[in-house]
Every structure is written in C-alpha cells, then in structure tokens.
Design an enzyme around this catalytic site. Structure first.
Site, PDB file in Angstrom:
ATOM      1  CD  GLU A   1      28.654  48.077  42.160  1.00  0.00           C
ATOM      2  OE1 GLU A   1      29.754  47.503  42.039  1.00  0.00           O
ATOM      3  OE2 GLU A   1      27.789  48.096  41.236  1.00  0.00           O
TER       4      GLU A   1
ATOM      5  CG  HIS B   1      38.067  51.856  36.855  1.00  0.00           C
ATOM      6  ND1 HIS B   1      37.412  52.079  35.675  1.00  0.00           N
ATOM      7  CD2 HIS B   1      37.631  50.654  37.302  1.00  0.00           C
ATOM      8  CE1 HIS B   1      36.610  51.055  35.408  1.00  0.00           C
ATOM      9  NE2 HIS B   1      36.730  50.173  36.386  1.00  0.00           N
TER      10      HIS B   1
END
Length: 327
Positions: free
Chosen positions: A60, A129
């Site tokens: 990322e 998450h």
C-alpha cells in the site's frame, strides 16, 4: 430507473469516468485479473486493458505513493485499498503528501486522486480488520471524505470525487456491496458536501452515515409504528466537508438530536457535530444531544461480544426515548 448492486454502482462510476477521461485509471490489489476483491471492478480489465486497470503487489505504501506522484503529473488515479485498515501502511503518502502538496507547492500542484475501499466492521474479521477511520482522515486539512450508504449515492458521489481536483477518501463497506438500489439510466453526479434527508420527520433528528444508517432507518420505523414518534434521518454522505447547515435546519424543526456513528467514542465525527450544534443552535435544543458509538475497545471476534460492541437500532430507540424524556 433500474435496480443494481452497490458494487455495480461503483464499477459504473469508475468505468464512465474512464471512458470520458483518459487520465483516469484504477490501481490496487486484485483490481484487474480477479475483477476486484469484492468484484467492484468486474469487466474493467477487459474494457480498458492492463495499462489503466493495474494490479499491484501487496504494498500500500508503494502504490499510494505512485498514485500521488501520478496525480501531480496530470493523471486522475483511483487507488483501491482492499480495506482501509490496510491504508495505515500507506497513510504517510495520504496525509503527508496527497493532503499537503497543493499548499506546500504554493498551488503549483493539484492532487486529483481518489483513495477508495471498505471501512469499518464487516462481521467476524477481528480487531485489526474492523476499524472505522473516517474521523482520522476527516481530521486532515486537504482531504475530502465521502461515505455513501446506497448504490445511488455511491455512483453519483464517486463520479464527483473522480472529477474533483483535491484528494478524496471514498469509504465503502464490505457488507454493502451486495445491497441493491435504484439508479437512473442517464448520467448524474451528486455534489460533495451535501447531506441527504433519507426520511423526513418532526420530533427528533437522527444523524448518521455509511452502512450503520440502516439501523437508524430501522429504528425510525419502529418509533413511528409503536411510539408515534416522527424521526428525521439525515445521511451526511460527505464527512468532510460536512453539511452543518442541513443539520442545523433540522434541529430548528425537531429540537432534539441523536447521532449514530460506527466509530470509537473519543474524538469522532459525532463529537464535532455535537460541538457545532451547541455552538450554532443551542437555543433550539429541548434536550441534551445523545451520540451512539461502538464500545471503547478494539472490535471483538466473538459474535456475542461483537453484537454488544456494535450499535444497533435498539440503541437508537433508547437514545430517542431519552431525548424525548420517555425513558
């Protein structure tokens, strides 16, 4: 009008903008060969090819930075994170580069980039998450933050975000990609920074955004049927810039407010709204504002604990009764 899924609305928005502007492209993990982790880019590789629908490594920081540099050179990248939990790896590129470059360059560089992907909890995915970072990014000058709740809003807002000359954080939900809703056949956009009244009411204002607004709408139905309470539901749609005027005008009508947000309770969007309402509409309030957030802990994995951690429509009903002095 036609009925499509949320993921299809996202795909249509990106595809339409890519057809009309060759500087727009999509980049992220599994967006091409796999048609997107949530199938939100299905068919786009076949139409636009590997130079405009680009699969990346699991990095990322790297592809967020590539996107920022590309935007500085005149492109309009759409950077997809598989989840905004993973955006933390690239957050330096978003906050220290994308958000600041226009000011630091004295206006020489615009950064027309969209960072998009799922936010907040999506069931039993564990603490790392299941985090809502809308308020984190909204706290950063230079960023716009959009959190749609319907396919109609998703398509119209995403098209506007792609055309915008500033960096936009576009946050979706894994639990909404299969949601269906009506979307016009003709092209349309929705301006950033404008809230939407999802349900008109007279007795109390409920402010929310994203997938958790479904709980507010469910609560409004129960309140109307069982308690004859008319709740007005405001969907912020854009968290930054935030449509304070829509909230204030509703408060002047209902005189009571409940805020529902899927985020930890300290220093969030609902805290900021509460401050602004007491500053600009204090004399119109007939009761203290109640805000509803998740529990002040990391998201649990246990389904029993997760149910307690995450706000639901029953919490909204209790809060409305409290501001109506019915509890």
């Amino acid at each position: 009008m036609r009925t499509i899924q949320f993921r299809e609305a996202v795909c249509e928005a990106m595809s339409e903008e890519m057809r009309s502007d060759e500087s727009v492209y999509l980049m992220g993990e599994e967006v091409a060969e796999y048609n997107g982790a949530y199938k939100a880019s299905k068919g786009m590789l076949d139409e636009f090819g590997p130079e405009r629908v680009i699969d990346t490594p699991i990095a990322e920081l790297g592809f967020a930075g590539i996107g920022v540099g590309s935007a500085m050179n005149g492109n309009r990248p759409i950077i997809e994170f598989m989840t905004f939990n993973f955006s933390l790896v690239g957050i330096d590129q978003i906050i220290n580069n994308a958000a600041k470059m226009r000011q630091m360059s004295g206006g020489q560089f615009n950064i027309p980039i969209v960072f998009r992907g799922p936010t907040a909890s999506a069931g039993q995915l564990g603490a790392t998450h299941s985090q809502a970072f809308e308020n984190w990014y909204a706290n950063t000058p230079g960023l716009k933050v959009v959190v749609p709740s319907t396919p109609y809003d998703a398509k119209g807002l995403l098209k506007s975000a792609i055309r915008d000359n500033d960096p936009v954080i576009f946050m979706e939900s894994e639990q909404m990609y299969g949601d269906k809703g009506e979307v016009p056949e003709e092209e349309y956009t929705i301006p950033l920074g404008k809230a939407d009244i999802k349900r008109a009411g007279e007795d109390v204002t409920i402010v929310s955004f994203g997938k958790i607004i479904k709980e507010a709408l469910k609560a409004a139905e129960v309140l109307a049927e069982e308690h004859a309470i008319s709740a007005e539901i405001i969907d912020l749609r854009t968290v930054r810039p935030l449509d304070y005027e829509a909230i204030i005008q509703s408060i002047k009508k209902t005189n009571r407010m409940v805020i529902l947000e899927e985020a930890w309770p300290f220093g969030n969007v609902s805290t900021e709204i509460t401050y602004r309402v007491q500053q600009d509409a204090f004399d119109f309030l007939d009761a203290p504002i109640v805000k509803i957030n998740t529990a002040d802990t990391p998201a649990p994995y246990s389904p029993v604990l997760l149910k307690e951690w995450l706000p639901n429509h029953e919490d909204v009903i209790k809060a409305v009764k409290k501001v109506m002095y019915l509890d």
